[in-house]
Scaffold this motif. Structure first.
Motif, PDB file in Angstrom:
ATOM      1  N   UNK A 272      37.180  24.450 -28.228  1.00 33.82           N
ATOM      2  CA  UNK A 272      36.983  24.396 -29.675  1.00 33.82           C
ATOM      3  C   UNK A 272      36.605  22.997 -30.137  1.00 33.82           C
ATOM      4  N   UNK A 273      37.239  21.973 -29.539  1.00 30.65           N
ATOM      5  CA  UNK A 273      36.873  20.585 -29.832  1.00 30.65           C
ATOM      6  C   UNK A 273      35.467  20.266 -29.389  1.00 30.65           C
ATOM      7  N   UNK A 274      35.057  20.795 -28.221  1.00 28.81           N
ATOM      8  CA  UNK A 274      33.683  20.587 -27.743  1.00 28.81           C
ATOM      9  C   UNK A 274      32.677  21.200 -28.716  1.00 28.81           C
ATOM     10  N   UNK A 275      32.995  22.385 -29.216  1.00 33.72           N
ATOM     11  CA  UNK A 275      32.089  23.056 -30.152  1.00 33.72           C
ATOM     12  C   UNK A 275      31.883  22.213 -31.414  1.00 33.72           C
ATOM     13  N   UNK A 276      32.952  21.610 -31.907  1.00 29.47           N
ATOM     14  CA  UNK A 276      32.842  20.759 -33.098  1.00 29.47           C
ATOM     15  C   UNK A 276      31.970  19.542 -32.811  1.00 29.47           C
ATOM     16  N   UNK A 277      32.124  18.945 -31.613  1.00 32.41           N
ATOM     17  CA  UNK A 277      31.304  17.792 -31.251  1.00 32.41           C
ATOM     18  C   UNK A 277      29.827  18.163 -31.171  1.00 32.41           C
ATOM     19  N   UNK A 278      29.540  19.323 -30.552  1.00 31.48           N
ATOM     20  CA  UNK A 278      28.152  19.760 -30.411  1.00 31.48           C
ATOM     21  C   UNK A 278      27.553  20.094 -31.770  1.00 31.48           C
ATOM     22  N   UNK A 279      28.327  20.737 -32.633  1.00 34.02           N
ATOM     23  CA  UNK A 279      27.849  21.056 -33.980  1.00 34.02           C
ATOM     24  C   UNK A 279      27.520  19.782 -34.760  1.00 34.02           C
ATOM     25  N   UNK A 280      28.318  18.741 -34.556  1.00 32.77           N
ATOM     26  CA  UNK A 280      28.068  17.474 -35.245  1.00 32.77           C
ATOM     27  C   UNK A 280      26.758  16.855 -34.770  1.00 32.77           C
ATOM     28  N   UNK A 281      26.501  16.914 -33.458  1.00 36.40           N
ATOM     29  CA  UNK A 281      25.248  16.380 -32.921  1.00 36.40           C
ATOM     30  C   UNK A 281      24.058  17.152 -33.482  1.00 36.40           C
ATOM     31  N   UNK A 341      30.519  29.573 -28.155  1.00 35.57           N
ATOM     32  CA  UNK A 341      30.052  28.594 -27.173  1.00 35.57           C
ATOM     33  C   UNK A 341      28.651  28.944 -26.675  1.00 35.57           C
ATOM     34  N   UNK A 342      28.401  30.215 -26.420  1.00 37.30           N
ATOM     35  CA  UNK A 342      27.083  30.631 -25.929  1.00 37.30           C
ATOM     36  C   UNK A 342      26.001  30.344 -26.969  1.00 37.30           C
ATOM     37  N   UNK A 343      26.321  30.576 -28.245  1.00 38.48           N
ATOM     38  CA  UNK A 343      25.355  30.299 -29.303  1.00 38.48           C
ATOM     39  C   UNK A 343      24.991  28.821 -29.343  1.00 38.48           C
ATOM     40  N   UNK A 344      26.007  27.961 -29.233  1.00 33.42           N
ATOM     41  CA  UNK A 344      25.750  26.518 -29.250  1.00 33.42           C
ATOM     42  C   UNK A 344      24.998  26.077 -27.999  1.00 33.42           C
ATOM     43  N   UNK A 347      21.389  26.797 -28.543  1.00 34.44           N
ATOM     44  CA  UNK A 347      20.797  25.869 -29.511  1.00 34.44           C
ATOM     45  C   UNK A 347      20.545  24.496 -28.893  1.00 34.44           C
ATOM     46  N   UNK A 348      21.511  23.999 -28.124  1.00 29.65           N
ATOM     47  CA  UNK A 348      21.346  22.692 -27.471  1.00 29.65           C
ATOM     48  C   UNK A 348      20.209  22.740 -26.457  1.00 29.65           C
ATOM     49  N   UNK A 349      20.152  23.806 -25.661  1.00 28.81           N
ATOM     50  CA  UNK A 349      19.096  23.934 -24.654  1.00 28.81           C
ATOM     51  C   UNK A 349      17.725  24.001 -25.306  1.00 28.81           C
ATOM     52  N   UNK A 350      17.624  24.781 -26.388  1.00 29.53           N
ATOM     53  CA  UNK A 350      16.346  24.906 -27.090  1.00 29.53           C
ATOM     54  C   UNK A 350      15.945  23.570 -27.721  1.00 29.53           C
TER      55      UNK A 350
END
Length: 555
Positions: A272-281, A341-344, A347-350
């Motif tokens: 959950x913390x990783x998801x927040x970090x990725x969303x911020x990026x 997590x899969x959605x993020x 998005x990161x890969x794209x």
């Protein structure tokens, strides 16, 4: 009998090891071996090592000639050490580095680091060591000797002519800052003032070389920003030290660990913390960019390179074993957070693929855009056909960049670098003592419409066809006013755009609103062009809140 754990008889000793105490026996044996080694090292072996070291130093000392002395004197002068001290410290280095530097077709560079020793006992005690630069990290001062040619052996008589000596002060290992400082404060200023360029004819090659060197220096600044702890590229997914997942790699182990409720709960919190970090990026990457009015296409390349570095750094962490293990266990446990997590991840890969693809195509454009920074308006004509073909190729082939918004933004930046830079160059040349780097764009409003323009201005250019959105225009007072009822867009008179070396007191005292200019009514960083100064009686913040802007196209 003590070596068998205090039990009587050999059979009892063997039982003792079978009960899982073999590690203790091994440790005792290791301890005994270490003790034996220590006793040997402190005895005859130490004496032999000291003799061998002394013999090696004596052999190296016999190899020293006037060429070595010349190098030692340079080092002694810079470090303020005595010549004997320099020689004594460098005798511990690999002397083949010196021989390779002196001989024909040998190494072009000899590096000597002056920094704290790696031994904790030698901390805060600087030492000299000759190195290739790849065997030990630099965290102090690098003294370098550079050969201009390597076709002949270096002799005592040719050292002053064929060897260049310099230094880099890389405090705490900050090599990028050290190189940038030397370039900006030493090499570039000297090259700009140098008038003797030997056989080079014309100023084209010289200006290109200095410009490329300056661009490289700015690239180092971008690299430092990407490596800094505050950079988006430096975002690190947080992994708790007490996360007990080491060694869990197979699907069977994932299934077994998924039954551990406490571990699954902890992993859900971590992911959950990783998801927040990725969303911020992702949120930071989608924010509107703030760019200067005369931003060129090179800034577009830098922007996408930074995005590529950011997303690739995140993808590398997502592919790491701790991350893969955590997701594998949660997937086996059928955790609800896996869907998010899969959605993020997609998005990161794209986003990473988009940045990589855009960088690839923008690189092909740079060789056509660079001449625009230095060409006169007449010389630009030779560059434009190739530039247009390159942009057409990007629009046809690129998977991500061929949208109308991005192509419009790219054309604006090309126009900035070509058209506006050319205008600044012409005005700079017309005013003796002005420098292109200090000249700034400026504008004044006229009372003319397009039909009233009969000739070009003495300085700068006329711009027409802009429309005000969210404000009206007082033609008599030449300032912003409230828009008329039921009027969405107000035509703006002709704008006189030119350049000034510095603002006058009267210009600085004017109350103006820096009105943003957009290509279309859709206001994004992709359609933003520049800003134009418009006089106002109200505080500029008033028009910011009103959303006043200028549009090139109101459709």
């Amino acid at each position: 009998m003590a070596d068998r754990g205090g039990l009587a008889g050999p059979t009892a000793g063997r039982r003792y090891q079978r009960r899982g105490m073999g590690n203790r026996t091994t440790n005792v044996q290791k301890g005994a071996t270490t003790t034996q080694r220590k006793s040997v090292i402190t005895g005859d072996v130490v004496k032999d090592l000291m003799k061998a070291n002394k013999a090696s130093r004596d052999i190296k000392r016999q190899q020293i000639d006037q060429r070595h002395r010349w190098l030692f004197d340079k080092i002694a002068y810079y470090t303020e050490l005595s010549g004997d001290a320099v020689e004594d410290q460098l005798l511990d280095s690999d002397f083949t580095l010196f021989e390779n530097f002196f001989k024909a077709n040998g190494s072009r560079v000899l590096l000597v680091f002056y920094q704290d020793g790696e031994d904790p006992k030698e901390k805060n005690k600087k030492k000299l060591i000759a190195t290739t630069g790849s065997d030990i990290p630099l965290n102090g001062i690098c003294l370098y000797f550079l050969r201009i040619t390597t076709d002949k052996d270096l002799t005592e008589k040719t050292l002053d002519k064929d060897v260049y000596f310099g230094s880099l002060e890389a405090t705490n290992g900050d090599v990028l800052t050290a190189i940038q400082t030397v370039l900006q404060s030493l090499f570039i200023p000297i090259l700009e003032k140098n008038k003797n360029w030997g056989h080079i004819s014309g100023n084209g090659q010289i200006s290109n070389f200095i410009s490329n060197l300056d661009e490289f220096s700015k690239l180092l600044e971008s690299a430092k920003a990407n490596l800094s702890e505050t950079s988006v590229c430096s975002v690190k997914l947080k992994i708790p030290e007490d996360l007990a997942i080491e060694g869990i790699t197979s699907p069977q182990q994932y299934q077994t660990s998924a039954t551990n409720f406490d571990l699954v709960t902890q992993l859900e919190s971590v992911v959950g913390g990783w998801c927040k970090q990725i969303e911020q990026v992702l949120a930071q990457s989608e924010q509107m960019r703030k760019e200067a009015d005369d931003t060129g296409p090179n800034s577009e390349l830098v922007y996408w390179k930074e995005r590529m570095a950011s997303f690739n750094a995140l993808l590398d962490q997502i592919k790491s074993q701790p991350c893969k293990t955590s997701i594998g266990i949660l997937f086996a446990a059928k955790s609800k957070i896996i869907k998010h997590w899969k959605e993020l991840d997609v998005r990161i890969t794209d986003a990473a693929n988009e940045a990589k693809d855009n960088v690839k195509y923008l690189y092909t454009l740079m060789k056509f855009c660079k001449p625009l920074k230095r060409c006169s308006p007449v010389e630009m004509l030779d560059c434009i056909p190739g530039l247009i073909n390159a942009i057409r190729m990007i629009n046809t082939i690129s998977r991500y960049y061929n949208t109308s918004e991005r192509m419009t933004s790219l054309f604006v930046k090309v126009t900035n670098q070509g058209f506006l830079t050319a205008m600044r160059q012409e005005i700079t040349r017309a005013h003796k003592g002005w420098a292109l780097d200090t000249v700034k764009l400026f504008n004044e409003m006229t009372k003319m419409n397009k039909e009233d323009v009969s000739s070009s201005p003495q300085d700068g250019v006329y711009i027409y066809g802009l429309s005000l959105d969210g404000a009206g225009w007082d033609k008599r007072g030449m300032r912003l006013v409230e828009p008329q009822a039921k009027v969405l867009f107000t035509p703006l008179p002709v704008v006189h755009m030119f350049a000034v070396n510095e603002l006058t007191k009267e210009q600085k005292a004017q109350k103006v609103y820096d009105c943003p200019v957009y290509k279309k009514p859709c206001r994004t960083d992709l359609t933003f062009i520049t800003t134009i100064r418009l006089k106002t009686n109200q505080n500029p913040d008033y028009w910011i809140l009103r959303g006043a802007a200028l549009l090139c196209d109101i459709k």
